[in-house]
Scaffold this motif. Structure first.
Motif, short mmCIF file in Angstrom:
data_model
loop_
_atom_site.label_atom_id
_atom_site.label_comp_id
_atom_site.label_asym_id
_atom_site.label_seq_id
_atom_site.Cartn_x
_atom_site.Cartn_y
_atom_site.Cartn_z
N MET A 259 7.57 16.04 27.18
CA MET A 259 6.53 15.85 28.18
C MET A 259 6.52 17.00 29.18
SD MET A 259 6.65 11.84 28.72
CE MET A 259 4.96 11.49 28.93
N GLY A 315 -9.67 9.69 27.10
CA GLY A 315 -8.69 9.68 28.19
C GLY A 315 -8.52 8.26 28.70
N PHE A 316 -7.88 8.16 29.85
CA PHE A 316 -7.53 6.84 30.38
C PHE A 316 -8.75 5.92 30.53
CE2 PHE A 316 -6.26 4.26 34.22
CZ PHE A 316 -5.46 3.40 33.51
N VAL A 348 -0.42 13.85 27.26
CA VAL A 348 -0.28 12.88 28.36
C VAL A 348 -1.63 12.25 28.75
CG1 VAL A 348 1.87 13.78 29.32
CG2 VAL A 348 -0.28 14.69 30.16
N MET A 352 0.47 6.46 28.96
CA MET A 352 1.78 6.42 28.29
C MET A 352 1.72 7.36 27.08
SD MET A 352 1.65 2.81 26.31
CE MET A 352 0.34 2.43 25.17
N PRO A 353 2.87 7.85 26.66
CA PRO A 353 2.86 8.74 25.50
C PRO A 353 2.25 8.00 24.29
CG PRO A 353 5.01 8.73 26.54
CD PRO A 353 4.22 7.66 27.20
N ASP A 393 -8.06 14.60 34.18
CA ASP A 393 -7.02 15.62 34.43
C ASP A 393 -6.75 16.49 33.21
OD1 ASP A 393 -6.75 14.40 36.85
OD2 ASP A 393 -4.86 13.38 36.38
P1 NAP Z 1 -7.35 10.51 34.32
O1 NAP Z 1 -7.22 11.91 34.77
O2 NAP Z 1 -6.52 9.47 34.95
O3 NAP Z 1 -8.88 10.13 34.47
C1 NAP Z 1 -9.40 8.94 33.96
C2 NAP Z 1 -10.87 8.91 34.26
O4 NAP Z 1 -11.40 7.77 33.60
C3 NAP Z 1 -11.17 8.77 35.72
O5 NAP Z 1 -11.63 9.98 36.26
C4 NAP Z 1 -12.24 7.67 35.78
O6 NAP Z 1 -13.38 8.14 36.44
C5 NAP Z 1 -12.55 7.38 34.31
N1 NAP Z 1 -12.80 5.96 34.08
C6 NAP Z 1 -12.16 4.91 34.62
N2 NAP Z 1 -12.69 3.76 34.16
C7 NAP Z 1 -13.71 4.11 33.33
C8 NAP Z 1 -14.63 3.37 32.57
N3 NAP Z 1 -14.65 2.02 32.57
N4 NAP Z 1 -15.53 4.04 31.83
C9 NAP Z 1 -15.53 5.41 31.82
N5 NAP Z 1 -14.67 6.15 32.54
C10 NAP Z 1 -13.76 5.50 33.29
O7 NAP Z 1 -7.12 10.39 32.73
P2 NAP Z 1 -6.61 11.45 31.67
O8 NAP Z 1 -7.51 12.62 31.61
O9 NAP Z 1 -6.39 10.63 30.44
O10 NAP Z 1 -5.25 11.99 32.23
C11 NAP Z 1 -4.10 11.20 32.29
C12 NAP Z 1 -3.42 11.40 33.61
O11 NAP Z 1 -2.47 10.38 33.79
C13 NAP Z 1 -2.69 12.71 33.66
O12 NAP Z 1 -2.68 13.21 34.98
C14 NAP Z 1 -1.29 12.30 33.22
O13 NAP Z 1 -0.29 13.20 33.61
C15 NAP Z 1 -1.17 10.96 33.92
N6 NAP Z 1 -0.25 10.01 33.32
C16 NAP Z 1 -0.05 10.03 31.98
C17 NAP Z 1 0.84 9.16 31.40
C18 NAP Z 1 1.11 9.26 29.92
O14 NAP Z 1 2.23 9.06 29.51
N7 NAP Z 1 0.08 9.52 29.12
C19 NAP Z 1 1.49 8.20 32.20
C20 NAP Z 1 1.24 8.18 33.59
C21 NAP Z 1 0.36 9.11 34.13
P3 NAP Z 1 -14.42 7.10 37.12
O15 NAP Z 1 -13.62 6.29 38.07
O16 NAP Z 1 -15.43 7.98 37.77
O17 NAP Z 1 -14.99 6.29 36.02
#
Ligand code: NAP
Length: 466
Positions: A259, A315-316, A348, A352-353, A393
């Motif tokens: 990670m 993404g999330f 990421v 979660m991974p 992100d």
């Molecule tokens: P993100 O940066 O958290 O962005 C998620 C986006 O989803 C938000 O901007 C949100 O915008 C949008 N969203 C929320 N609900 C929605 C819906 N119902 N329909 C459409 N869009 C929606 O997600 P990411 O790009 O996947 O990045 C992951 C982040 O989490 C990274 O910063 C990473 O480091 C961190 N993280 C990752 C893990 C891992 O293990 N993968 C664990 C913890 C943290 P709106 O609110 O405008 O809709």
């Protein structure tokens, strides 16, 4: 029980753990891998119970029932999006269990005055002290990680600028406690003071970490829980606990390393680097004013009609809106038109991974369609449309271009290199790292505002009708 049978059973359990972990590396074999590991654990638990001349099973059965019911209810109820919190709680329980076991063993040894003598005594106290220190750090650190991810406390870094010095002092104080306990094992107040210092260290280590670094911390705490269990295995003289703990410890460390590489950060930087820099709030209206172009589902369908290659970037937000099935339908509609479709998977993305892999596998998207970041990035320039659904992100060009940004250096999916970028999200609000995303303002970006699932269903209908 015959010692040879016990050791053979432990060996079998260890082999099953290793085969289980191997199985977990591929989605196709993951369920079998899980079953193998669980079988190994069942064998280890049953053999340990039979081997230990247990006088009464009352507490063990009560613990099994209470723990089993809590575990089953949590596993059934937990939403996929809340999985990291659940993992944090499980890590904390592992650390807490090792702490409890070591403390009980210490108090029992004091009662019986059976610490042994010479090197044996030193080793016995050493393993007790190591277990309680790592166990306490894991317990409180994991509870903070849980509280952050569950949004009980703010997810951003919390604390003060000199916190790393406080952590240094607490770390040295724990080591001093360990050394003094070896010199004077009978000093119970010192024992509890060492536990308390380690518990505070767990809090102060995790509080200043936040934003995009949380997944790394969870993986690291997972590793700590394994190391604590392995040390507890030495206290109990239980080989299978040493093996299982070491497996968790090393796999957690390997995941932590993977990670860190995915985010282009060193572990020291994650643990001590960014206090106060992440999460500075930017007024979205001001930042994006006059720079955003939005599109409707019909307009997106028109863009897709002429596309030959499309990359979907989940993404999330896809997880939150449960859009994975709708996304597969959109893929089918595009493939009917001979459009080549692939998915770009950031390590990421989500919380979660493997988060995106799990969701897309659940929607039965063929696994070979999911392409890892390093392989998909060079293809964006030949991609007609990148559809970003709920990712933020992991697509933020600041990571590539803005040296002052807290996420500078984190590898991202270069979606902005595609001819057209469609970003589906509900608003202009930020992602997990709390930063604005210049991708939304690019010439070639079209924003589709709305819930992910609803927007994708509408796009599919529009494309089918076109
Ligand atoms: P993100 O940066 O958290 O962005 C998620 C986006 O989803 C938000 O901007 C949100 O915008 C949008 N969203 C929320 N609900 C929605 C819906 N119902 N329909 C459409 N869009 C929606 O997600 P990411 O790009 O996947 O990045 C992951 C982040 O989490 C990274 O910063 C990473 O480091 C961190 N993280 C990752 C893990 C891992 O293990 N993968 C664990 C913890 C943290 P709106 O609110 O405008 O809709």
């Amino acid at each position: 029980m015959n010692i040879t049978i016990v050791n053979l059973a432990y060996l079998l359990a260890a082999v099953l753990f290793i085969l289980g972990i191997k199985g977990l590396t591929r989605p196709k074999t993951a369920v079998r891998g899980n079953m193998l590991s669980a079988t190994g654990m069942l064998i280890a638990v049953v053999v340990t119970l039979l081997d230990r001349s247990i006088l009464t099973y009352d507490f063990i059965v009560a613990g099994l029932v209470v723990g089993g019911v809590i575990g089953a209810v949590m596993a059934l109820k937990v939403k996929m999006t809340a999985m990291p919190q659940m993992v944090a709680l499980l890590n904390g329980s592992g650390g807490g269990a090792s702490l409890g076991l070591a403390a009980a063993s210490y108090l029992q040894s004091l009662e019986r005055a059976d610490f042994g003598t010479g090197a044996i005594a030193v080793l016995a106290v050493f393993f007790v002290a190591v277990t309680v220190i790592i166990g306490a750090v894991t317990l409180t650190g994991s509870l903070v990680a849980f509280a952050k991810l569950q949004e009980i406390i703010p997810g951003k870094p919390l604390g003060f600028a000199g916190m790393r010095y406080l952590n240094g002092v607490l770390f040295l104080a724990s080591l001093a406690g360990l050394a003094m306990l070896i010199a004077n094992p009978g000093n119970t107040p010192l024992f509890w003071l060492t536990v308390a210092v380690a518990a505070v260290l767990g809090l102060t280590l995790v509080l200043p970490i936040g934003g995009a670094d949380m997944p790394v911390v969870i993986a690291l705490l997972n590793s700590y829980s394994g190391i604590a269990a392995a040390a507890a295995g030495f206290i109990m003289g239980n080989t299978v606990l040493i093996i299982a703990g070491s497996l968790v410890g090393t796999s957690g460390l390997i995941l932590t390393k993977i990670m860190c590489v995915a985010m282009n950060r060193s572990l020291t930087n994650v643990l001590f680097g960014v206090m106060g820099e992440v999460g500075e709030s930017v007024d979205a209206d001001e930042y994006y004013a006059g720079k955003i172009k939005s599109a409707t589902a019909d307009e997106v369908a028109m863009v897709l009609e002429t596309a030959r290659r499309v990359v979907i970037v989940p993404g999330f937000g896809m997880a939150l809106s449960q859009a994975q099935h709708a996304v597969r339908e959109l893929m089918a509609a595009m493939e009917k038109r001979d459009i080549e479709v692939e998915y770009a998977i950031h390590p990421v993305a989500g919380r979660m991974p493997g988060h995106m892999n799990v969701l897309l596998a659940e929607a039965e998207v063929p696994y070979e369609k999911l392409v890892e970041m390093d392989r998909i990035n060079p293809t964006f320039e030949q991609t007609d449309v990148a559809i970003v659904i709920g990712a933020n992100d992991v697509t933020n060009p600041m990571a590539r271009e803005d040296k002052g940004s807290p996420i500078y250096g984190m590898p991202i999916l270069n979606v902005d290199k595609a001819k057209t970028v469609i970003v589906i999200k509900r608003s202009l609000s930020h992602g997990f790292a709390g930063l604005p995303n210049p991708l939304f303002t690019k010439e070639n970006t079209l924003m589709v505002f709305g819930d992910g699932k609803k927007a994708v269903v509408e796009m599919t209908a529009a494309l089918d009708a076109a």
